[in-house]
Scaffold this active site. Structure first.
Site, PDB file in Angstrom:
ATOM      1  N   ALA A 153       0.829  -1.200   0.000  1.00 15.58           N
ATOM      2  CA  ALA A 153       0.000   0.000   0.000  1.00 15.58           C
ATOM      3  C   ALA A 153       0.866   1.254   0.000  1.00 15.58           C
ATOM      4  O   ALA A 153       1.984   1.261   0.521  1.00 15.58           O
ATOM      5  CB  ALA A 153      -0.908  -0.001   1.227  1.00 15.58           C
ATOM      6  N   ARG A 213       5.142   4.930   2.052  1.00 15.29           N
ATOM      7  CA  ARG A 213       5.547   6.289   2.434  1.00 15.29           C
ATOM      8  C   ARG A 213       5.858   6.431   3.915  1.00 15.29           C
ATOM      9  O   ARG A 213       6.750   7.194   4.295  1.00 15.29           O
ATOM     10  CB  ARG A 213       4.453   7.288   2.057  1.00 15.29           C
ATOM     11  CG  ARG A 213       4.233   7.475   0.576  1.00 15.29           C
ATOM     12  CD  ARG A 213       3.140   8.498   0.330  1.00 15.29           C
ATOM     13  NE  ARG A 213       3.461   9.788   0.943  1.00 15.29           N
ATOM     14  CZ  ARG A 213       2.559  10.739   1.191  1.00 15.29           C
ATOM     15  NH1 ARG A 213       1.281  10.523   0.910  1.00 15.29           N
ATOM     16  NH2 ARG A 213       2.934  11.880   1.728  1.00 15.29           N
ATOM     17  N   LEU A 220      -4.052  -3.154   4.556  1.00 14.15           N
ATOM     18  CA  LEU A 220      -5.015  -3.497   3.513  1.00 14.15           C
ATOM     19  C   LEU A 220      -6.273  -2.629   3.626  1.00 14.15           C
ATOM     20  O   LEU A 220      -6.478  -1.939   4.638  1.00 14.15           O
ATOM     21  CB  LEU A 220      -5.388  -4.974   3.636  1.00 14.15           C
ATOM     22  CG  LEU A 220      -4.235  -5.970   3.511  1.00 14.15           C
ATOM     23  CD1 LEU A 220      -4.711  -7.385   3.826  1.00 14.15           C
ATOM     24  CD2 LEU A 220      -3.615  -5.909   2.126  1.00 14.15           C
ATOM     25  N   HIS A 235      -9.430  -6.106   7.061  1.00 16.04           N
ATOM     26  CA  HIS A 235      -8.621  -6.041   8.286  1.00 16.04           C
ATOM     27  C   HIS A 235      -8.890  -7.195   9.247  1.00 16.04           C
ATOM     28  O   HIS A 235      -7.959  -7.808   9.774  1.00 16.04           O
ATOM     29  CB  HIS A 235      -8.843  -4.705   8.992  1.00 16.04           C
ATOM     30  CG  HIS A 235      -8.225  -3.552   8.286  1.00 16.04           C
ATOM     31  ND1 HIS A 235      -8.387  -2.238   8.702  1.00 16.04           N
ATOM     32  CD2 HIS A 235      -7.429  -3.503   7.184  1.00 16.04           C
ATOM     33  CE1 HIS A 235      -7.719  -1.439   7.887  1.00 16.04           C
ATOM     34  NE2 HIS A 235      -7.137  -2.179   6.964  1.00 16.04           N
ATOM     35  N   LYS A 237      -6.027   1.229  11.158  1.00 18.07           N
ATOM     36  CA  LYS A 237      -7.372   1.531  11.635  1.00 18.07           C
ATOM     37  C   LYS A 237      -8.298   1.784  10.435  1.00 18.07           C
ATOM     38  O   LYS A 237      -7.832   2.175   9.371  1.00 18.07           O
ATOM     39  CB  LYS A 237      -7.345   2.717  12.609  1.00 18.07           C
ATOM     40  CG  LYS A 237      -6.544   3.927  12.113  1.00 18.07           C
ATOM     41  CD  LYS A 237      -7.325   4.724  11.109  1.00 18.07           C
ATOM     42  CE  LYS A 237      -6.417   5.575  10.270  1.00 18.07           C
ATOM     43  NZ  LYS A 237      -7.064   5.961   9.007  1.00 18.07           N
ATOM     44  N   ARG A 258     -11.149   4.895  -0.086  1.00 16.86           N
ATOM     45  CA  ARG A 258     -11.933   5.677   0.863  1.00 16.86           C
ATOM     46  C   ARG A 258     -13.246   6.162   0.260  1.00 16.86           C
ATOM     47  O   ARG A 258     -14.172   6.520   0.989  1.00 16.86           O
ATOM     48  CB  ARG A 258     -11.108   6.856   1.375  1.00 16.86           C
ATOM     49  CG  ARG A 258      -9.885   6.438   2.166  1.00 16.86           C
ATOM     50  CD  ARG A 258      -8.858   7.557   2.264  1.00 16.86           C
ATOM     51  NE  ARG A 258      -7.640   7.109   2.928  1.00 16.86           N
ATOM     52  CZ  ARG A 258      -6.663   6.453   2.303  1.00 16.86           C
ATOM     53  NH1 ARG A 258      -6.767   6.181   1.001  1.00 16.86           N
ATOM     54  NH2 ARG A 258      -5.585   6.077   2.964  1.00 16.86           N
ATOM     55  N   ASP A 305     -12.121   6.536   8.132  1.00 17.34           N
ATOM     56  CA  ASP A 305     -10.758   6.931   7.807  1.00 17.34           C
ATOM     57  C   ASP A 305     -10.190   7.918   8.825  1.00 17.34           C
ATOM     58  O   ASP A 305      -9.064   7.741   9.295  1.00 17.34           O
ATOM     59  CB  ASP A 305     -10.714   7.539   6.405  1.00 17.34           C
ATOM     60  CG  ASP A 305      -9.288   7.804   5.944  1.00 17.34           C
ATOM     61  OD1 ASP A 305      -8.425   6.921   6.153  1.00 17.34           O
ATOM     62  OD2 ASP A 305      -9.028   8.877   5.371  1.00 17.34           O
TER      63      ASP A 305
END
Length: 324
Positions: free
Chosen positions: A12, A17, A74, A79, A97, A166, A178
């Site tokens: 992901a 990052r 993921l 999750h 989360k 999202r 989110d």
């Protein structure tokens, strides 16, 4: 000190990052393995962790006996299942989360954690940042007197990114899942209180996904309001307003990414104390605290029971929004 060997399920962007580099940089941790079938995505991880082993499936990584702990970035709807699979494979779990989509999911995760005798936690990184430890301590010391109201905001705009997970209902997207977890969890963490009732929930949907939520709640000792949105210019803050002072965190959620982490305490109308943390990486601290708990059995700063409480509040908000 033997490092905790971490595996990541999926390449992901967030893992590439933030969490991948954090695992690589954390003391007592090693980014040992990555599961992805994409050589191009794997190459981004190899750039900063040249020795990482790449497995071509999630199951292959879980079957690797050298992996001690698994980080799961993921999409939301995956999750619970992959956390349970990782625990069943004997791996400690740190999952993005929301780790579950309803409070009952956390009951399953807690039971699996206890049965396996492993550490499983939600990656709620803000509680590892010293600004939140400081905010909680100031609140407990009575620095702002009697708390009257908490106000929180977290917004960004991803309207142009229609394929983003999202923005998709099938991946359990939405602003509340989110970023609402931060506005809810931050208030709960600092005050140690749980909501008695949701008094207002205005949820605005696009494609069956909440893109804006205005929430009001009643806690035992204070009122609460928050706005979260994926359709507004970026902003984040949380304010604790007491009868003797005001405590503000001006970059509480993406500390030192969107702005510098800063806490301001105003008292008596004229006295202001400001504290900053320009060089702190909360993702690295999260990984190091996870490893510290594994080595010493020290309490982990964000137990699954705490995360369940945030989800219970979110369940209340969704229920209140549906009744409007």
């Amino acid at each position: 000190m033997t490092p905790i060997r971490w595996g990541i399920l999926g390449a992901a962007e967030f893992a590439r990052r933030f969490m991948g580099p954090a695992i690589h940089a954390a003391k007592g941790a090693e980014l040992y393995a990555l599961a992805t079938s994409s050589p191009a995505k794997a190459a981004h991880f190899v750039d900063f962790a040249p020795n990482v082993i790449v497995h071509d499936s999630y199951d292959a990584l879980l079957a690797d006996p050298a992996v001690d702990a698994v980080y799961i970035p993921l999409p939301n709807h995956l999750h619970v299942d992959w956390s349970l699979k990782a625990l069943a494979a004997g791996k400690h779990v740190l999952c993005e989360k929301p780790m579950g989509l309803a409070a009952a999911d956390y009951d399953r995760l807690i039971a699996a954690r206890d049965a396996a005798g492993l550490l499983a936690a939600e990656a709620f990184m803000i509680v590892h940042h010293p600004q939140f430890a400081r905010a909680r301590a100031l609140y407990a010391q009575g620095a702002i007197g009697k708390l009257v109201h908490v106000d929180a905001t977290f917004t960004y705009n991803n309207a142009d990114d229609v394929t983003n997970i999202r923005n998709r209902p099938e991946t359990a997207g939405g602003a509340l899942r989110d970023i609402g977890v931060y506005t809810f969890g931050a208030a709960r963490f600092v005050t140690g209180q749980e909501p008695d009732a949701i008094t207002h929930a205005d949820l605005r949907l696009e494609n069956d996904v909440d893109v804006f939520a205005q929430v009001a709640a009643r806690f035992p000792d204070f009122s609460y309001s928050a706005i979260v949105s994926m359709r507004m210019h970026p902003r984040q803050q949380i304010t604790f307003h007491g009868d003797k002072g005001i405590l503000r965190l001006t970059c509480p959620f993406n500390a030192n990414v969107c702005d510098m982490a800063q806490l301001t305490l105003e008292t008596d109308g004229t006295s202001t104390i400001s504290e900053r943390w320009p060089g702190v990486n909360q993702y690295i601290l999260q990984v190091e605290n996870f490893g510290r708990t594994l080595r010493s059995a020290a309490p982990y700063p964000c137990a699954l029971e705490f995360s369940r409480g945030t989800q219970a509040m979110m369940d209340m908000v969704f229920a209140a929004g549906a009744r409007r």
